[in-house]
Structure formats: C-alpha cells, structure tokens
Enzyme design. Structure first.
Site, PDB file in Angstrom:
ATOM      1  N   HIS A  25       0.847  -1.190   0.000  1.00 17.55           N
ATOM      2  CA  HIS A  25       0.000   0.000   0.000  1.00 17.55           C
ATOM      3  C   HIS A  25       0.882   1.239   0.000  1.00 17.55           C
ATOM      4  O   HIS A  25       1.971   1.232   0.583  1.00 17.55           O
ATOM      5  CB  HIS A  25      -0.929   0.009   1.223  1.00 17.55           C
ATOM      6  CG  HIS A  25      -2.048   0.996   1.127  1.00 17.55           C
ATOM      7  ND1 HIS A  25      -1.894   2.315   1.501  1.00 17.55           N
ATOM      8  CD2 HIS A  25      -3.338   0.866   0.709  1.00 17.55           C
ATOM      9  CE1 HIS A  25      -3.043   2.948   1.301  1.00 17.55           C
ATOM     10  NE2 HIS A  25      -3.922   2.099   0.826  1.00 17.55           N
ATOM     11  N   ASP A  54      -8.023  -4.266  -0.651  1.00 14.88           N
ATOM     12  CA  ASP A  54      -8.486  -4.603  -1.994  1.00 14.88           C
ATOM     13  C   ASP A  54      -8.323  -6.092  -2.296  1.00 14.88           C
ATOM     14  O   ASP A  54      -9.038  -6.641  -3.132  1.00 14.88           O
ATOM     15  CB  ASP A  54      -7.715  -3.793  -3.040  1.00 14.88           C
ATOM     16  CG  ASP A  54      -7.897  -2.302  -2.858  1.00 14.88           C
ATOM     17  OD1 ASP A  54      -9.055  -1.875  -2.753  1.00 14.88           O
ATOM     18  OD2 ASP A  54      -6.903  -1.570  -2.786  1.00 14.88           O
TER      19      ASP A  54
END
Length: 428
Positions: free
Chosen positions: A306, A363
């Site tokens: 991330h 995600d």
C-alpha cells in the site's frame, strides 16, 4: 520538546519556519511564508511529504498499520458499528446517542429518492456505459435539480446537501447497474437499512419480493465502513481542491468520483480479483510468486502492499474474517477463494515479501467478497465511490468551515524554454 522552529540556510540567508505538532503523527514545518521570505518553492511531486491542510477526521500510521476515525480504531468500528453510525461520526465528530442515530438514519432514509426527471437522465447513456461514467454525470447533474441547497456559505445548505449526497448515492449507483443490465429501476424502500435498501435496489425486481440476507448485508456494510474515509488521498484531495474554488458540493463530489475512477486508486480491488482469476488454482501460486519476484517479468501481485501502509492493512484483517462469513452464508465454492487464502499465507511467510513489507491490503479481499455477493467488476469502483462519499462530504464540510482555507494553487518547477520571440510562419 526540542526546537519550535526549523532553520533553512539557502543562498547565504537564514530563515526560520515554525514547527507545528498535531495530536498524533509527524510534526510539520509551516512553510506558508517560504516564497515570500526566500523567493523559493519546495519541490514535492505527488505531495507525499506535504500536509495540505489540518484535519480532525482521520489518522493513519502506515508503519504501525493504524487507521482511526475521530480517534476510534477502524477494527472496532467495523466490528461493532454500522455505516450510518460511522457516517454520523465523521460528519459530526462524535458517536451518536441512540436517539441521535435514529434521527440521522431517518433523515438519510427520507432523502434516498431521486428527482423523477433525473431518472430520465440515464436514458442518454449507452447501455454499455461504465457505471462510473454514469455516476460522474448523474452526481454532477444533482446541482441542476437541487440548487436550493448549493449556497456553501449557509451551514444549513451545507448540511442538507451533505445528507442528500449520502442518501442518493446508493440510488444512483443501483440505477447505473440496473440500466446496464436492462432491468427496471427499483424505488427505495424506507423500511430497510441503508445497506439493505441498496442491495434490494441493485438485485431486486418488481415481480417478486426481495429478501435481504443479513450476512451479506453486514458484510457490505463493513465494506462501506472500511472505505468511508482514508485521509488526504487523491480523490479526497481532489474534492478539497475543487471545493476551495467555491464550487458547489455536487460538483466537488463528482470531481472526486472522476479521480477515484483511476485504476491506481479505486480500481485496485478489480485488478486484485482479475489477478486471482488469472492464477486460477492454488497449484499455480508458486509460479506466480516467482514471477512477482522477477524484476524482468511485468507481472505484479495486485492487492499486496500500500502507498501508505508499510505494515498489515488494518482493514484487511476485518475483510479476511468477512470473506469466510459470506462464503459460508452463500455456500460458495470458488477456487478463487482458495487461491486468495493460500496466496496470502505463502506471501506472509516468504522472506521476499516480508522484507519488502508487501502485506495484503483491503483490496485483496473486498473484490472476492463483492464478486461472491453478485456484483460485476464494473461496479466495484462505484461501490467504493458510494462509501467514500461520506468521507468526501465530511472533508468538504471541514474545509469550508476552516477560516484558514484558501483556494488551492500548487506551484511548479518550470523546465520549458526561456522567453523567446515569435517567428512568422513563412520564416520558420
């Protein structure tokens, strides 16, 4: 406490700039007078080292894997709260009492219908239009139908617009889905929860009653909570920048949707799901992990790592548990689920990924859950926009109420030609 000023020595001059401290997180150097004092700008592409505002909404510590909304850990909110309660928290600063939550939910529920002329707006789109294209247009068009609440200097107008946006976004998103598949639009049902109503408007049909599955409803509500706000990301910064010019709130949120549409931002869960389908079976995981480590191979593991989190994404922990609940409730037997679980386990125990801190993010799981519920991948980013509207609206309200707020105006390092004279076309 140390020094309260930072000293800059440049071009023979010394200048002091105040160091400011927030409640949590790194201190910041206040460089608002940098150009006036030195004639220089800072250079920070992507603004990754620049605080564009002060905010009391959301705090992220990427190194420790911490996400707080108004001080409350995201894990606690996702486990014990509801999306409506989190929306109230972000908008108003505190968790509501039972009565206040009932009042807020009642208000949102009574704003879910769209102006009937706006329903006709959908007929102008092709049937194969991407839902995000429709949402950009429909949300931007809201200002043409609800111009009675676009005076941003009026707190009551801002409140009404905020409620309208939060309430109508599920209706807009569900109608985009229905339009794409050729089914009639479903009117909102005020007897259902925010998330239950959205599920009915998306998957229900007029010919029969739609029964909301409570496990699916709770799972989607958690996904909404986990995506409600995420500090000054690209789309939130877009909303703030658009709002800084005095644009109406509907236009600002439409700008946020356009930014979110980018695959590097809102489309990551779709990319992660596509990757899991490409891998196909657990037996192929070692091959793809080897490819991910190969610098000469363009393949990358989607859903890992991330931009902010350098530890385990705290939202992914909640999603991992939710995946299991949804698959059990719907009796889903999908090899993609097994690929996801085994890929996560292998990556977490691989020195390469541990060393580079490439942990699964939100995600990685959310796409699997949404697919199991029945959403096509084209709707994933639309659902993200639906949830993030709460954060956008809260951030916009905070910015408008800030007396220090000014129109956004980033500067640049110019690298083009120096001044030169025009040459007539017949002499070039």
């Amino acid at each position: 406490m140390g020094d309260t000023n930072a000293t800059l020595n440049a071009k023979g001059d010394t200048n002091n700039f105040e160091i400011k401290s927030g409640t949590l997180g790194p201190d910041v150097v206040d460089i608002r007078k940098l150009y006036a004092n030195t004639g220089m700008f800072t250079y920070d592409p992507g603004f990754t080292s620049t605080a564009s505002c002060d905010s009391a909404l959301t705090y992220i510590d990427g190194e420790e894997g911490v996400l707080l909304h108004r001080g409350y850990p995201i894990g606690q909110l996702a486990e014990h709260s509801s999306f409506m309660e989190v929306a109230h928290l972000l908008l108003n600063g505190e968790l509501p009492s039972a009565d206040a939550l009932d009042d807020f939910t009642y208000t949102i529920t009574r704003h879910t219908m769209l102006h009937d002329q706006l329903r006709q707006f959908y007929q102008g789109f092709r049937r194969d239009a991407h839902p995000m294209a429709i949402m950009c247009g429909a949300v931007g068009a809201l200002s043409a139908f609800y111009h009675d609440s676009t005076d941003i200097s009026d707190p009551e107008h801002r409140k009404i617009s905020s409620h309208r946006l939060i309430a109508k976004m599920p209706t807009i998103a569900a109608m985009a889905y229905k339009y794409a598949i050729g089914q009639p639009f479903m009117q909102p049902d005020n007897s259902l929860s925010y998330t239950g109503n959205f599920l009915r408007m998306t998957f229900g049909v007029p010919a029969e009653e739609y029964e909301v599955n409570p496990v699916v409803e709770r799972a989607l509500d958690r996904i909404f909570i986990l995506h409600a706000d995420h500090e000054q990301n690209a789309s939130t910064s877009t909303v703030r920048l658009a709002g800084s010019s005095g644009a109406n709130p509907f236009a600002c949120i439409a700008a946020g949707i356009a930014c979110l549409w980018g695959p590097a931002h809102g489309g990551a869960n779709e990319a992660a799901l596509n990757m899991l389908h490409e891998i196909g079976t657990p037996g192929k995981i070692p091959e793809y992990i080897a490819r991910a480590k190969n610098k000469d191979d363009p393949f990358r593991l989607m859903g890992f790592g991330h931009r902010v989190y350098k530890n385990y994404d705290p939202r992914a922990t909640v999603m991992q548990k939710t995946v299991r609940e949804v698959f059990e409730a719907l009796n889903v037997s999908d090899p993609v689920f097994e690929v996801a679980l085994q890929l996560e386990e292998m990556a977490l125990n691989d020195d390469y990924f541990v060393e580079k801190k490439l942990f699964p993010n939100v995600d990685f799981y959310s796409g699997v859950i949404l697919s199991a519920i029945g959403f096509p991948t084209t709707m994933f980013t639309a659902l993200f926009a639906l949830a993030r509207t709460v954060g956008w609206v809260a951030q916009w309200n905070e910015m408008i109420s800030d007396p220090a707020q000014r129109i956004g105006r980033p500067r640049q390092l110019y690298t083009g030609p120096a001044q030169r004279d025009y040459v007539p076309v017949d002499k070039r």
